[in-house]
Design an enzyme around this catalytic site. Structure first.
Site, PDB file in Angstrom:
ATOM      1  N   HIS A 129       0.901  -1.213  -0.015  1.00  0.00           N
ATOM      2  CA  HIS A 129      -0.014  -0.068  -0.082  1.00  0.00           C
ATOM      3  C   HIS A 129       0.827   1.179   0.046  1.00  0.00           C
ATOM      4  CE1 HIS A 129      -2.620  -3.235   0.830  1.00  0.00           C
ATOM      5  NE2 HIS A 129      -2.162  -3.260   2.077  1.00  0.00           N
ATOM      6  N   ALA A 152       7.288  12.775  -6.022  1.00  0.00           N
ATOM      7  CA  ALA A 152       7.790  12.915  -7.471  1.00  0.00           C
ATOM      8  C   ALA A 152       9.153  13.255  -7.409  1.00  0.00           C
ATOM      9  CB  ALA A 152       7.072  13.591  -8.332  1.00  0.00           C
ATOM     10  N   SER A 170       8.332  15.584  -2.338  1.00  0.00           N
ATOM     11  CA  SER A 170       8.711  15.652  -3.624  1.00  0.00           C
ATOM     12  C   SER A 170      10.353  16.239  -3.746  1.00  0.00           C
ATOM     13  CB  SER A 170       7.929  16.323  -4.649  1.00  0.00           C
ATOM     14  OG  SER A 170       6.802  15.994  -4.877  1.00  0.00           O
ATOM     15  N   ALA A 188       9.691  18.501   1.172  1.00  0.00           N
ATOM     16  CA  ALA A 188      10.090  18.600  -0.090  1.00  0.00           C
ATOM     17  C   ALA A 188      11.496  19.286  -0.319  1.00  0.00           C
ATOM     18  CB  ALA A 188       8.913  19.234  -1.053  1.00  0.00           C
TER      19      ALA A 188
END
Length: 212
Positions: A129, A152, A170, A188
């Site tokens: 998951h 990302a 990210s 991030a």
């Protein structure tokens, strides 16, 4: 895969999961979501059929359909998985984009979302998951626990261990051998050069604890 898939979550992650699954030629049977305002609407001509606990559709899971859980909230994701385990005795399938690169020696559990451009190198392990966003790299012999999110473009270097429910933003870089504790959060763009204790939030270059 011969069976179509029911996606739990008619949200942005659900739309992304549909694209990932369709990139592999998988047919989407429909969506289930608890927001009644969405019922009977469509996403790219695929119907939002009803609520996530609707027995009329749940009865197909494990027989005529597979399931994928597309809630990015870990609490909701975990509860939905537990419901499927209890009521249908099944685990959600993986959604791995056709343009992700996963070495043959990688061990991947159930219910993971792995988007386009992701690289998972030799002998890495991915729990269940997890959500791994576009162009992230999981280098060799690294380990992700359950319900981990990787943003990302993040780079998880070799032999990193990320425990359950950690969140990696990210564009993060985690240097080789670092351990990220359970439920920890990395902001991030951070560069992590030292272990992060469970439940802590770090940010910056080098990453330092953010005091609440």
């Amino acid at each position: 895969m011969e069976n179509p898939v029911i996606i739990f979550g008619a949200n942005e992650l659900g739309k992304a999961a549909m694209a990932v699954l369709e990139s592999n030629g998988v047919v989407i049977y429909g969506f289930l979501d608890d927001d009644e305002k969405l019922h009977n609407q469509t996403i790219n001509e695929v119907a939002i059929l009803g609520a996530t606990d609707d027995d009329g559709f749940l009865k197909f899971i494990g027989q005529k359909c597979e399931a994928f859980v597309a809630f990015d909230n870990n609490k909701v994701r975990k509860a939905t998985v537990e419901m499927l385990n209890k009521r249908r005795k099944v685990m959600p399938m993986n959604a791995i984009h056709q343009k992700a690169y996963v070495e043959e020696s990688v061990h991947i559990e159930h219910g993971n979302f792995i988007n386009a451009g992701v690289i998972i190198a030799a002998n890495a392990k991915v729990g269940s998951h997890c959500i791994i966003h576009s162009n992230a790299t999981i280098d060799y012999s690294s380990e992700l626990g359950d319900l981990v999110q990787v943003g990302a473009g993040s780079i998880i270097n070799a032999e990193v261990k990320i425990e359950d429910e950690a969140f990696i933003g990210s564009g993060v870089t985690i240097v080789s051998g670092v351990k990220i504790g359970k439920g920890a959060r990395v902001g991030a763009g951070s560069v992590v050069i030292a272990d992060v204790p469970a439940g802590k939030t770090v940010f910056g270059n080098p990453a330092a604890e953010v005091k609440s």
